[in-house]
Design a protein around this motif. Structure first.
Motif, mmCIF file in Angstrom:
data_model
loop_
_atom_site.group_PDB
_atom_site.id
_atom_site.type_symbol
_atom_site.label_atom_id
_atom_site.label_comp_id
_atom_site.label_asym_id
_atom_site.label_seq_id
_atom_site.Cartn_x
_atom_site.Cartn_y
_atom_site.Cartn_z
ATOM 1 N N GLU A 130 44.961 40.082 39.837
ATOM 2 C CA GLU A 130 43.803 39.320 39.376
ATOM 3 C C GLU A 130 44.273 38.224 38.417
ATOM 4 O OE1 GLU A 130 41.438 39.843 41.104
ATOM 5 O OE2 GLU A 130 40.311 41.686 40.782
ATOM 6 N N PRO A 131 43.433 37.200 38.171
ATOM 7 C CA PRO A 131 43.825 36.139 37.234
ATOM 8 C C PRO A 131 44.187 36.715 35.859
ATOM 9 C CG PRO A 131 41.833 35.530 38.422
ATOM 10 C CD PRO A 131 42.117 36.965 38.781
ATOM 11 N N LEU A 132 45.273 36.228 35.309
ATOM 12 C CA LEU A 132 45.709 36.665 33.978
ATOM 13 C C LEU A 132 45.447 35.539 32.985
ATOM 14 C CD1 LEU A 132 49.068 38.378 35.016
ATOM 15 C CD2 LEU A 132 46.926 39.492 34.387
ATOM 16 N N PRO A 133 45.229 35.873 31.713
ATOM 17 C CA PRO A 133 44.882 34.813 30.748
ATOM 18 C C PRO A 133 46.042 33.836 30.549
ATOM 19 C CG PRO A 133 45.160 36.943 29.652
ATOM 20 C CD PRO A 133 45.222 37.215 31.118
ATOM 21 N N THR A 154 40.023 51.218 39.064
ATOM 22 C CA THR A 154 39.890 52.136 37.936
ATOM 23 C C THR A 154 39.676 51.345 36.653
ATOM 24 O OG1 THR A 154 41.442 53.630 39.034
ATOM 25 C CG2 THR A 154 40.990 54.057 36.720
ATOM 26 N N VAL A 155 38.578 51.646 35.964
ATOM 27 C CA VAL A 155 38.371 51.031 34.652
ATOM 28 C C VAL A 155 39.402 51.653 33.710
ATOM 29 C CG1 VAL A 155 36.758 50.780 32.719
ATOM 30 C CG2 VAL A 155 35.927 50.629 35.082
ATOM 31 N N PRO A 156 40.201 50.820 33.001
ATOM 32 C CA PRO A 156 41.310 51.373 32.210
ATOM 33 C C PRO A 156 40.833 52.297 31.098
ATOM 34 C CG PRO A 156 41.465 48.978 32.404
ATOM 35 C CD PRO A 156 40.125 49.361 32.930
ATOM 36 N N HIS A 172 41.678 41.911 27.380
ATOM 37 C CA HIS A 172 41.817 41.807 28.832
ATOM 38 C C HIS A 172 41.462 43.124 29.509
ATOM 39 C CE1 HIS A 172 43.232 39.976 32.544
ATOM 40 N NE2 HIS A 172 43.830 41.121 32.821
ATOM 41 N N LEU A 173 41.978 44.225 28.978
ATOM 42 C CA LEU A 173 41.706 45.537 29.571
ATOM 43 C C LEU A 173 40.221 45.884 29.487
ATOM 44 C CD1 LEU A 173 44.770 47.484 28.120
ATOM 45 C CD2 LEU A 173 44.337 47.093 30.543
ATOM 46 N N ALA A 174 39.592 45.538 28.380
ATOM 47 C CA ALA A 174 38.189 45.918 28.184
ATOM 48 C C ALA A 174 37.234 45.054 29.009
ATOM 49 C CB ALA A 174 37.835 45.822 26.704
ATOM 50 N N ASN A 175 37.582 43.789 29.223
ATOM 51 C CA ASN A 175 36.607 42.863 29.817
ATOM 52 C C ASN A 175 36.884 42.435 31.249
ATOM 53 O OD1 ASN A 175 35.371 42.880 27.332
ATOM 54 N ND2 ASN A 175 36.395 41.023 26.615
ATOM 55 N N LYS A 176 38.122 42.565 31.698
ATOM 56 C CA LYS A 176 38.484 41.914 32.955
ATOM 57 C C LYS A 176 38.780 42.872 34.110
ATOM 58 C CE LYS A 176 38.203 37.715 31.392
ATOM 59 N NZ LYS A 176 37.051 36.895 31.800
ATOM 60 N N ASN A 178 37.010 45.614 35.930
ATOM 61 C CA ASN A 178 35.810 46.409 36.195
ATOM 62 C C ASN A 178 35.116 45.860 37.435
ATOM 63 O OD1 ASN A 178 33.981 44.182 35.347
ATOM 64 N ND2 ASN A 178 34.834 44.609 33.314
ATOM 65 N N TYR A 179 34.093 46.546 37.877
ATOM 66 C CA TYR A 179 33.413 46.174 39.128
ATOM 67 C C TYR A 179 32.830 44.763 39.070
ATOM 68 C CZ TYR A 179 29.936 45.951 42.822
ATOM 69 O OH TYR A 179 29.191 45.534 43.892
ATOM 70 N N ASN A 180 32.065 44.469 38.025
ATOM 71 C CA ASN A 180 31.390 43.165 37.972
ATOM 72 C C ASN A 180 32.382 42.003 37.975
ATOM 73 O OD1 ASN A 180 29.020 44.549 37.880
ATOM 74 N ND2 ASN A 180 28.482 44.011 35.782
ATOM 75 N N GLN A 181 33.492 42.175 37.239
ATOM 76 C CA GLN A 181 34.499 41.114 37.183
ATOM 77 C C GLN A 181 35.179 40.958 38.544
ATOM 78 O OE1 GLN A 181 35.129 39.253 34.166
ATOM 79 N NE2 GLN A 181 35.947 37.961 35.791
ATOM 80 N N CYS A 182 35.451 42.079 39.187
ATOM 81 C CA CYS A 182 36.062 42.062 40.527
ATOM 82 C C CYS A 182 35.159 41.282 41.496
ATOM 83 C CB CYS A 182 36.258 43.511 40.991
ATOM 84 S SG CYS A 182 36.938 43.691 42.663
#
Length: 230
Positions: A130-133, A154-156, A172-176, A178-182
């Protein structure tokens, strides 16, 4: 019936509970248009019990309201008609209306902590794909390594101790991941939707007998579309 030959019952799994029991229907590969299946009925010729196929979400969101849309199967697509209740509705105490839905590349996230029958494929893009910052918020080597070890869909879990002071990593782990971001990353890609549906009949008891069962798919007027003897 006008739908005869266009829709077939292709499988029946007799689970030990209604939530594990499902019939599978499929639209013929030779159809030249999508077939509407919402409001069709699947039933036992023997006991006359059954269920009406519900509306569903083409693109499910856990905060959705209402019942979704009329389900249309394109040629070759299939729907699992699960006798019981959706794990999504059960996990929210019945509050989530997002119970029936089409599978997509991201729905594997729903499987975490819940049991779907049949199970949802864990096909989400891996967190490192996925895109990384970009700089100045680029991830540290240690964070990227942690990301690399995570599973797909898997949500981390909370960050390990050695990353507890790594703010960029935590954000990044908390916001990026997850299902909605995917969904927001991938929903416009041509292979995003799977053309498979999980549709729930919301029955409190199993529908199908273990043997000597005739399962019928009928239209809203009761005309037979297909039947299978089990």
């Amino acid at each position: 019936a006008p739908l005869k030959g266009k829709l077939s019952i292709v499988g029946l799994v007799r689970g030990s509970t209604p939530d594990e029991e499902y019939a599978t229907i499929q639209a013929s590969h030779t159809n030249n248009a999508p077939i509407t299946i919402t409001e069709l009925r699947i039933q036992s010729r023997v006991s006359r019990t059954g269920g009406t196929i519900p509306r569903a979400w083409v693109l499910p969101f856990l905060t959705g309201a209402g019942e979704g849309e009329v389900v249309k199967l394109r040629p070759g697509e299939r729907a699992y008609l699960i006798s019981g209740y959706s794990p999504l509705a059960l996990s929210s105490g019945g509050r989530s209306p997002t119970s029936s839905f089409q599978l997509n590349r991201c729905t594997g996230y729903f499987e975490q902590g819940l049991n779907f029958y049949p199970s949802l494929p864990l096909e989400c893009p891996h967190p490192t794909d996925e895109p990384l910052p970009p700089p100045p918020n680029a991830l540290s080597e240690a964070c990227y390594e942690h990301l690399w070890r995570l599973g797909s869909c898997t949500v981390p879990p909370p960050v390990p101790l050695h990353l507890s002071t790594d703010g960029n990593c935590q954000v990044h782990l908390a916001n990026k991941i997850n299902y909605n971001q995917c969904v927001s990353y991938h929903k416009n890609e041509p292979d995003f939707y799977r053309g498979e549906w999980h549709l729930y009949l919301n029955r409190g008891a199993r529908l199908w007998r273990d043997r000597n069962e005739i399962v019928e798919l009928v239209d809203a007027e009761g005309k037979l579309i297909d039947a299978r003897v089990y």
